[in-house]
Enzyme design. Sequence first.
Site, PDB file in Angstrom:
ATOM      1  N   HIS A  17       0.806  -1.233   0.000  1.00 12.22           N
ATOM      2  CA  HIS A  17       0.000   0.000   0.000  1.00 12.22           C
ATOM      3  C   HIS A  17       0.831   1.270   0.000  1.00 12.22           C
ATOM      4  O   HIS A  17       0.284   2.354  -0.125  1.00 12.22           O
ATOM      5  CB  HIS A  17      -0.939  -0.005   1.208  1.00 12.22           C
ATOM      6  CG  HIS A  17      -1.732  -1.276   1.293  1.00 12.22           C
ATOM      7  ND1 HIS A  17      -1.398  -2.308   2.135  1.00 12.22           N
ATOM      8  CD2 HIS A  17      -2.801  -1.691   0.592  1.00 12.22           C
ATOM      9  CE1 HIS A  17      -2.258  -3.305   1.958  1.00 12.22           C
ATOM     10  NE2 HIS A  17      -3.118  -2.963   1.036  1.00 12.22           N
ATOM     11  N   CYS A  22       3.241  -1.329  -4.409  1.00 12.92           N
ATOM     12  CA  CYS A  22       2.817  -1.610  -5.787  1.00 12.92           C
ATOM     13  C   CYS A  22       3.237  -0.448  -6.694  1.00 12.92           C
ATOM     14  O   CYS A  22       3.003   0.727  -6.359  1.00 12.92           O
ATOM     15  CB  CYS A  22       1.305  -1.784  -5.841  1.00 12.92           C
ATOM     16  SG  CYS A  22       0.710  -2.007  -7.532  1.00 12.92           S
ATOM     17  N   GLU A  39      -2.855   3.371   2.144  1.00 17.60           N
ATOM     18  CA  GLU A  39      -2.455   3.982   0.869  1.00 17.60           C
ATOM     19  C   GLU A  39      -2.673   5.497   0.903  1.00 17.60           C
ATOM     20  O   GLU A  39      -1.836   6.278   0.429  1.00 17.60           O
ATOM     21  CB  GLU A  39      -3.245   3.363  -0.281  1.00 17.60           C
ATOM     22  CG  GLU A  39      -2.773   3.883  -1.633  1.00 17.60           C
ATOM     23  CD  GLU A  39      -3.657   3.405  -2.774  1.00 17.60           C
ATOM     24  OE1 GLU A  39      -4.088   2.234  -2.775  1.00 17.60           O
ATOM     25  OE2 GLU A  39      -3.910   4.221  -3.689  1.00 17.60           O
ATOM     26  N   SER A  60      -9.947  -5.071   3.409  1.00 16.29           N
ATOM     27  CA  SER A  60      -9.561  -4.981   1.999  1.00 16.29           C
ATOM     28  C   SER A  60     -10.516  -4.040   1.276  1.00 16.29           C
ATOM     29  O   SER A  60     -11.682  -4.370   1.049  1.00 16.29           O
ATOM     30  CB  SER A  60      -9.600  -6.374   1.359  1.00 16.29           C
ATOM     31  OG  SER A  60      -9.636  -6.258  -0.052  1.00 16.29           O
TER      32      SER A  60
HETATM   33 FE1  SF4 Z   1      -1.504  -2.520  -7.202  1.00 18.66          FE
HETATM   34 FE2  SF4 Z   1      -4.077  -2.327  -7.917  1.00 18.66          FE
HETATM   35 FE3  SF4 Z   1      -3.186  -4.540  -6.840  1.00 18.66          FE
HETATM   36 FE4  SF4 Z   1      -3.395  -2.337  -5.334  1.00 18.66          FE
HETATM   37  S1  SF4 Z   1      -5.082  -3.487  -6.279  1.00 18.66           S
HETATM   38  S2  SF4 Z   1      -1.687  -3.785  -5.345  1.00 18.66           S
HETATM   39  S3  SF4 Z   1      -2.834  -0.787  -6.870  1.00 18.66           S
HETATM   40  S4  SF4 Z   1      -2.522  -3.681  -8.838  1.00 18.66           S
END
Ligand code: SF4
Length: 327
Positions: free
Chosen positions: A85, A107, A137, A233
Amino acid sequence: MTEPDQQVSNGKRVVVAAPRGYCAGVDRAVVTVEKALERYGAPVYVRKQIVHNKHVVEELEARGAIFVEELDEVPDDALVIFSAHGISPAVRAEAKTRGLRTIDATCPLVTKVHNEAKRFAAQGLPILLIGHDGHEEVEGTSGEAPDRITLIEHPDDVDNVELPTDQPVAWLSQTTLSVDETAMTVERLRERFPKLVDPPSDDICYATQNRQDAVKQIAAHSDLMIVVGSQNSSNSVRLVEVALDAGAKAAHRVDNASELDPAWFTGVTDIGVTSGASVPESLVDGVLQRLVEFGYPPAVEERLVEESLTFSLPPQLRPHDSRSRQR
Ligand code: SF4
């Protein structure tokens, strides 16, 4: 999964959405912890849950990962991994000051939003960040420009933004929001701030978009949607909302098959199943198996789109990388 001619039993039907489950960023983050344990040995510290799924976290804990909330819980000289995040620059600076060895599993699509925040801030623009207060995030992205970022949680918050409406204002968003609600918020922002500056590309990521689109496709003909995913989540919780908005008569989130309540299935013939981006497929398999035990036929898959995106591991964990220290 089964062939279409096997999919109906006593008028009952189970459709499992695709794409579902692991996205490229989650896969990379989980493999990062696994490879770090292999390469450096236990314990490996992880700041925050590496991804928002309690089963994934428990499995990694059993292999020697120690999950902490903040860096002050990490001993000196330990190796610490930052979760998918993302983190604020303040956390990165604290790790550096303490001389901690670090691996960043943020990510790349979250990093992209951080970079947009930095660029807008460098241009002197106020930034309206659409997201959920307290989500890791959002904390990480806000930390890139704390004096410039204002959080917008709901479309109605737009009316309360205290900024001049005749000046340029930029907007960004969390990667895992409802696509439709975010579009509504942006529309209201554009009405109130005619000089609104858009991010160069969508911040809601491909995985969030695809999983919501796949759910919309099957929700309209489902009496019940089951979303596999943990309570914390964001993208899993959004899938429940999207299913209801798209016409599912009921929708429930479960962490695993043991949370399926038999009372939900009274009079239900058409069931849709999906999972959030942090959910291992084994948990979906468990749910589908339990539905068979409840008298439903094996599921048939409805795939909206193929996904092929992958991200390379952090540099310290790439094969044949000669670097031996992590900073
Ligand atoms: Fe990356 Fe989207 Fe997965 Fe989050 S949901 S880890 S932003 S690919």
